[in-house]
Structures are given as structure tokens and as C-alpha cells.
Design a protein around this motif. Structure first.
Motif, short mmCIF file in Angstrom:
data_model
loop_
_atom_site.label_atom_id
_atom_site.label_comp_id
_atom_site.label_asym_id
_atom_site.label_seq_id
_atom_site.Cartn_x
_atom_site.Cartn_y
_atom_site.Cartn_z
N HIS A 199 0.82 -1.21 0.00
CA HIS A 199 0.00 0.00 0.00
C HIS A 199 0.85 1.26 0.00
O HIS A 199 1.83 1.37 0.74
CB HIS A 199 -0.86 0.04 1.27
CG HIS A 199 -2.09 -0.80 1.22
ND1 HIS A 199 -3.24 -0.40 0.60
CD2 HIS A 199 -2.36 -2.03 1.73
CE1 HIS A 199 -4.18 -1.32 0.74
NE2 HIS A 199 -3.67 -2.33 1.42
N SER A 200 0.42 2.23 -0.79
CA SER A 200 0.95 3.59 -0.63
C SER A 200 0.15 4.32 0.44
O SER A 200 0.59 5.35 0.96
CB SER A 200 0.83 4.36 -1.94
OG SER A 200 -0.56 4.53 -2.29
N GLU A 255 5.32 2.91 6.35
CA GLU A 255 5.86 1.55 6.29
C GLU A 255 6.22 1.14 4.86
O GLU A 255 7.11 0.31 4.65
CB GLU A 255 4.87 0.56 6.90
CG GLU A 255 4.77 0.66 8.40
CD GLU A 255 6.12 0.39 9.09
OE1 GLU A 255 6.63 -0.74 8.96
OE2 GLU A 255 6.65 1.31 9.74
N ASN A 256 5.54 1.70 3.87
CA ASN A 256 5.89 1.47 2.47
C ASN A 256 7.37 1.82 2.27
O ASN A 256 8.13 1.05 1.67
CB ASN A 256 4.97 2.33 1.60
CG ASN A 256 5.30 2.33 0.13
OD1 ASN A 256 6.40 2.68 -0.26
ND2 ASN A 256 4.32 1.97 -0.72
N ARG A 271 -1.41 9.19 -10.00
CA ARG A 271 -0.29 8.26 -9.86
C ARG A 271 0.23 8.32 -8.42
O ARG A 271 0.49 9.41 -7.88
CB ARG A 271 0.84 8.61 -10.82
CG ARG A 271 2.03 7.65 -10.71
CD ARG A 271 3.26 8.22 -11.33
NE ARG A 271 3.25 8.12 -12.78
CZ ARG A 271 3.78 9.03 -13.59
NH1 ARG A 271 4.28 10.13 -13.09
NH2 ARG A 271 3.76 8.86 -14.89
N VAL A 272 0.38 7.14 -7.79
CA VAL A 272 0.83 7.03 -6.40
C VAL A 272 1.89 5.92 -6.30
O VAL A 272 1.99 5.07 -7.19
CB VAL A 272 -0.36 6.70 -5.45
CG1 VAL A 272 -1.37 7.83 -5.44
CG2 VAL A 272 -1.01 5.38 -5.85
N PRO A 273 2.66 5.90 -5.20
CA PRO A 273 3.73 4.89 -5.06
C PRO A 273 3.24 3.57 -4.49
O PRO A 273 3.77 3.08 -3.48
CB PRO A 273 4.74 5.58 -4.13
CG PRO A 273 3.91 6.49 -3.29
CD PRO A 273 2.81 6.98 -4.18
N PHE A 315 -1.32 -5.88 6.08
CA PHE A 315 -0.03 -6.50 5.80
C PHE A 315 1.07 -5.45 5.71
O PHE A 315 2.17 -5.64 6.24
CB PHE A 315 -0.12 -7.30 4.49
CG PHE A 315 1.15 -7.96 4.09
CD1 PHE A 315 1.53 -9.16 4.65
CD2 PHE A 315 1.99 -7.37 3.15
CE1 PHE A 315 2.72 -9.77 4.28
CE2 PHE A 315 3.17 -7.97 2.78
CZ PHE A 315 3.54 -9.18 3.34
N THR A 316 0.81 -4.33 5.05
CA THR A 316 1.84 -3.31 4.85
C THR A 316 2.36 -2.78 6.18
O THR A 316 3.53 -2.38 6.28
CB THR A 316 1.29 -2.16 3.99
OG1 THR A 316 0.91 -2.67 2.72
CG2 THR A 316 2.32 -1.05 3.79
N THR A 317 1.53 -2.77 7.22
CA THR A 317 1.96 -2.21 8.51
C THR A 317 2.36 -3.30 9.51
O THR A 317 2.44 -3.03 10.71
CB THR A 317 0.86 -1.33 9.11
OG1 THR A 317 -0.34 -2.10 9.27
CG2 THR A 317 0.56 -0.14 8.23
#
Length: 572
Positions: A50-51, A69-70, A137-139, A361-363
Motif C-alpha cells: 500500500h501507498s 511503512e511502504n 499516480r501514487v507509489p 499486511f503493509t503495517t
């Protein structure tokens, strides 16, 4: 004197992250997991890093945690991450106001966000619909949850932790007054130690100064054994795996909440997701064909080529959603994605026991750090967390990858993918001095990688699968499952190899059931024919006294000569 200072229940990303964090602080920790690592929710997600943009309107605290966290995971887990980038795509007719809210929310949460015109969006992703109006657009990125989880467990072991998979908790041990947790009673399927088919299991009582319940959607079941309520609200979501990457960036539909709104490019595939439906039991819920059909129908509006693409398999995961008692949210899509630490001494009068619930999951690393801080405070340990700075095994020095590719002559796609999967471990795994043929053609997995995974996981070929991706390609193991089983010999005997092979077949089949049409139906029929006719895997032979001579001495059937047709040509 206890067997361990801390017992962690749950071998998903959070549990493995906690074990790693505590072990790096010098704490004696044991982790138990009833299946493989990633057996629960971690192994059943779409692989999105996730961004935070998905939550930038509805849940900004979670959005801010995600982008933080990304950035951390890109540093410490570089061999698990592919920074694909992402787009939030607005189609003609979608709400302009929501698009602007999304953009504003991203910027408020510190998420880099640029607006692309329709032409720019389609230049980046040519298969996007011609109805695209614009995009943000996002990371976003893709992350391998299996590789990340295994790397955390491996790091924990390197720092002295004990990791026991295929070990189910059967009871929570309390003191005589029932107000303190003293440990767990567990049942090992085989062992303890590495999983090995055919080896007798045993029951073990493991005492500890502190127990952490990191079982996600199953937290309520462990809580019940301890006599406390943990009101997790499991929510299922379906994912559909396509045969190749129809997109190379994460494509999100920019609209308020709804099902079927994301396509994640993941390794050689694209994963479509998802739904959000609350269920009462995280292991017993309906998996229905219409859910798969809906994913393809809805997301084809964003990426029309999906309608004609080959569907490989589908799977369902269960989110461990949680909200404090009394909140009363009725729609699971409105439940926060934030995480909660439940100290059962403060909450229920039961000391030495804490549950961690909710989250994403990302965190996972942030969650692990917070609960490890809490446990260390209880134990009087002053060591600081290092997991945000210390790379995971395989990611210590990613520039090493380039060196390995040169050293091993790994310019072929097979070699490149091997080194990308192994990261800085490539030297140890690939320098065997023996022939290293490809065993899984779809995913380009070599014998050296499979043997390395067997060394880590015993006869459990599903554990080999999640470590290497062998059997996860278009043929779904049709041409490589038996090659993987063959590598078990001579360390393990024929009976163990066949048991492991059958278990792998069963796991592969579970995901194919709802994708049987077109080319994938033909593939499934071919797989069945191959496995039934060359290995007798359509029925168990073990223990049967088969008279093979009977097949050779059966009644002869006369085959008629082909008849010439009126033009003098031989008939079919």
C-alpha cells in the motif's frame, strides 16, 4: 524457570515480525503456527504494498501508517518488493468530487500524488479502457508475502528464536487462580522440528513468561481457550489470478468503496480483487463462482483485455477486522483498518497475555514493534527495536544482485529470476557445484532453489512452493509437482514423497475449482490425465496388491483396418 521468555502464536506476517523483533532485542522467543508460515491471512492476499492512497479519504491515520511503512519495507525487504507504481483511475461518468477528495487526501497524508491525463495514463498502461478520464499516480507496489514472512522467520532463527510450524495450540495454560497465563499446550503434527510426513507427532507443554496472540482472524479462538473475549470480525475477500501481467502498475478504480476495484501485477501474473463480506468462521465460509465472475466482469471495465484473458485460479482470504466494543459498525467496509493491542491484564484481569488484532499486511512491522515494546516493558527488557533499519535476510546489500548476475552468468530470464528471489543468499544457494536444471518451467525455478527450500521445510512441498513459487504458474504444477517430490529422495523415502506429492496436488486443486473454463479447463484435464496415467495419482495405490500382469493379458481387441473412401484416400 520457563521454556521460553515469550511464546508467539501465529506464523503470519505479524507473528513472524514479532518473533524477529523480540529475538533481535535478545529475548528468548518461541513461535508456534498450526500450518505453514503464511497459512492464514498473509498467504491469501493480493500482494499489494500500500501507498496508503486507498485509505486517504476514509481512514487517514491508516493511510499515513501505510506510506510510512511502504518506505521502510522498500529499504529492509528490497528482494521482496517490486515498486510498480500505481494509478487511481477515473472513468467517464465517475464522480469528479471524489477524485478531488482522493487527491487532496493523499497530499494531506504525505503520499506523493500526481494527476495524469487520459493520454498519459494510457501511455503508461496501454490496456486501460478508452473510457479513462484521468488518473492519480501514487507509489503503490507489489510485495511477495511468502518471501517476506519466511525472511522474518529466518532472521528470528538467526537471532536464536525457535520456530515450530504444523504445531496447533490445544490449550492455554493458566496458573491455579486462573488470572495469569503460564504457557501453551500444543500438538506437533510431526516432530517437533521440521515437518516430515509419516513421522509421529507429539503433544508438548511449553511454559513462558509471556504469551502473544497474533493469530489474526483466529484471535477469538485462542482468546476463548484463555477465557477472554476477542471480538474479531472476519471479513472474506476473493482474489482471481490471471495468466500473465495484463498491467505493469497497480490499477485501482477511483471511486467510493465497492467490490472489484484493484488489479495488482504480481510476479508473472495479475491478481484481481476483491470483495468484503463478514463471515462468522474464518475457516468455514462459502466460496462461490459468481464472486469470481464478478471480479472479471467489473474489472474488465477498467482493463478490457481481462475479459478474454486466461484465468489460472482463485482464492479467498479473511481479514482480521476489529473495532472496539460498542462501535456497532454494520458494514464491514466501514470498519477501520487500524490495529489494536489488547492487554488482557488491563482489559480482563488476565496477566502475561496480549492479543494484537486488526491492521494490514503493509503495517505488519509497525504492529510488531508496538507489541514488542509492550512485551519488553513487561519483562524489564530495555533494548530498542532495530527492525526498521536492519535488512531482512536476502536484502542486506541489494547491489550484490548485480554482482551475482555477472558472476553466475545470469543474464537469462531464468537466472535473473533466481537471483531476484534469493537476493543476497544467491551465493549460498546456487553455488552447489552440481547440475542445476529448471524444475518449474512456468516460474523458472531451479533444482538448487527447491533443494534449499527442502532443507528449510522438510517434506512439506507446500512450504517449498511458497519459498520458491514452484507449481504456481500457468500449469498449476502439472509438469513440476512430481519433479519437486523427486528431490525429496534419498533423504526421505518413497512413502513420504508420495504423501507430500498428494498434499501438494490437493492444495493446487483447491484454487483451480472456480476457474475451469477455456484454456485452463484444458490444462486441468491434461494435468489429471498425466497424473492419473503416469503416476496413478487418481487413486491411492499404497497398501493395495495390484495385479499389473492382468493389464497385459487382457482380452485382445481386434482393431479394424482403415477403410479407403471413394476417392481412394484412407479414412480417419
Amino acid at each position: 524457570m520457563t521454556d521460553a521468555e515469550v511464546l508467539v502464536v501465529g506464523g503470519g506476517s505479524t507473528g513472524c515480525g514479532i518473533a524477529r523483533d523480540l529475538a533481535m532485542r535478545g529475548v528468548d522467543v518461541t513461535l508456534v503456527e498450526k500450518g505453514n508460515l503464511t497459512n492464514g491471512t498473509t498467504g491469501r492476499m493480493h500482494g499489494l504494498l500500500h501507498s496508503g492512497a486507498r485509505y486517504a479519504v476514509s481512514d487517514q491515520p491508516s493511510a499515513s501508517e501505510c506510506i510510512e511503512e511502504n518506505r521502510v519495507l522498500r529499504d529492509i525487504a528490497s528482494h521482496c518488493v517490486e515498486m510498480t507504481g500505481g494509478q487511481f483511475v477515473q472513468l467517464e461518468g465517475d464522480d469528479d468530487e471524489y477524485f478531488e477528495e482522493k487527491l487532496k487526501g493523499c497530499r494531506e497524508c504525505g503520499i506523493p500524488a500526481d494527476v495524469l491525463t487520459a493520454e498519459e495514463a494510457r501511455e503508461e498502461e496501454p490496456y486501460l479502457s478508452k473510457d479513462v478520464k484521468r488518473s492519480i499516480r501514487v507509489p503503490d507496489g507489489a510485495i511477495d508475502p511468502f518471501r517476506l514472512c519466511v525472511a522474518n522467520a529466518a532472521s528470528a532463527q538467526e537471532h536464536g528464536a525457535r520456530i515450530e510450524t504444523h504445531t496447533e495450540v490445544t490449550d492455554v495454560l493458566l496458573d491455579e487462580s486462573d488470572d495469569e497465563v503460564r504457557g501453551l499446550e500444543v500438538r506437533h503434527d510431526s516432530g517437533p522440528g521440521k515437518h516430515e510426513h509419516g513421522r509421529a507427532g507429539e503433544t508438548e507443554k511449553i511454559t513462558a513468561e509471556y504469551v502473544v496472540n497474533a493469530t489474526g482472524a483466529w484471535a477469538g479462538q485462542i482468546g476463548e481457550m484463555a477465557g477472554v473475549d476477542v471480538e474479531v470480525r472476519p471479513s472474506k475477500g476473493v482474489m482471481v489470478v490471471m495468466n500473465c501481467r495484463q498491467v505493469d502498475t497497480v490499477i485501482n478504480h477511483c471511486r467510493p468503496k465497492g467490490d472489484a476495484d484493484i488489479v495488482v501485477p504480481h510476479e508473472t501474473t495479475a491478481i484481481l480483487g476483491t470483495t468484503d463480506e463478514e463471515v462468522s468462521d474464518p475457516e468455514d465460509y462459502p466460496e462461490e463462482q459468481w464472486e469470481v465472475d464478478m471480479m472479471i466482469d467489473q474489472l474488465s471495465k477498467l482493463v478490457p483485455i481481462l475479459q478474454e484473458a486466461r484465468t489460472v485460479r482463485s482464492f479467498w482470504g479473511v481479514r482480521p477486522l476489529y473495532e472496539p466494543p460498542g462501535t456497532g459498525t454494520t458494514d464491514p467496509t466501514d470498519i477501520t483498518r487500524d490495529y489494536f493491542l489488547l492487554d488482557h491484564e488491563e482489559r480482563d484481569g488476565l496477566s502475561s497475555f496480549t492479543s494484537i488484532v486488526g491492521g494490514k499486511f503493509t503495517t505488519y512491522r509497525m504492529m510488531a514493534e508496538e507489541i514488542s515494546d509492550h512485551v519488553c516493558e513487561q519483562l524489564g527488557v530495555s533494548a530498542e527495536c532495530q527492525t526498521a533499519d536492519e535488512p531482512l535476510p536476502g536484502s542486506e546489500d541489494f547491489s550484490v544482485l548485480r554482482d551475482y548476475m555477472d558472476e553466475f552468468g545470469l543474464r537469462s530470464p531464468v537466472g535473473r529470476r533466481s537471483v531476484q528471489r534469493l537476493g543476497s543468499r544467491a551465493d549460498d544457494v546456487l553455488k552447489t557445484g552440481e547440475p542445476n536444471p529448471v524444475l518449474c518451467d512456468c516460474e523458472a525455478v531451479t533444482r538448487a532453489e527447491v533443494r534449499d527450500a527442502i532443507d528449510q521445510s522438510g517434506t512439506d512441498l507446500n512450504a517449498v512452493r511458497i519459498r520458491t513459487r514452484a507449481s504456481m504458474g500457468n500449469c498449476q504444477g502439472g509438469f513440476c509437482c512430481h519433479r519437486m517430490a523427486n528431490e525429496l529422495f534419498p533423504e526421505y523415502d518413497e512413502s513420504q514423497a508420495y504423501d507430500a506429492l498428494d498434499e501438494l496436488f490437493e492444495e493446487r486443486w483447491k484454487g483451480e475449482r472456480h476457474a475451469l473454463w477455456g484454456e485452463q479447463l484444458s490444462q486441468a484435464a491434461l494435468n489429471y490425465a498425466l497424473h492419473a496415467t503416469t503416476m496413478n495419482r487418481d487413486r491411492p495405490l499404497k497398501g493395495e496388491d495390484t495385479d499389473f500382469a492382468a493389464f497385459d493379458s487382457g482380452v485382445e481387441t481386434e482393431i479394424p483396418e482403415p477403410v479407403a473412401d471413394e476417392r481412394g484416400e484412407r479414412g480417419d
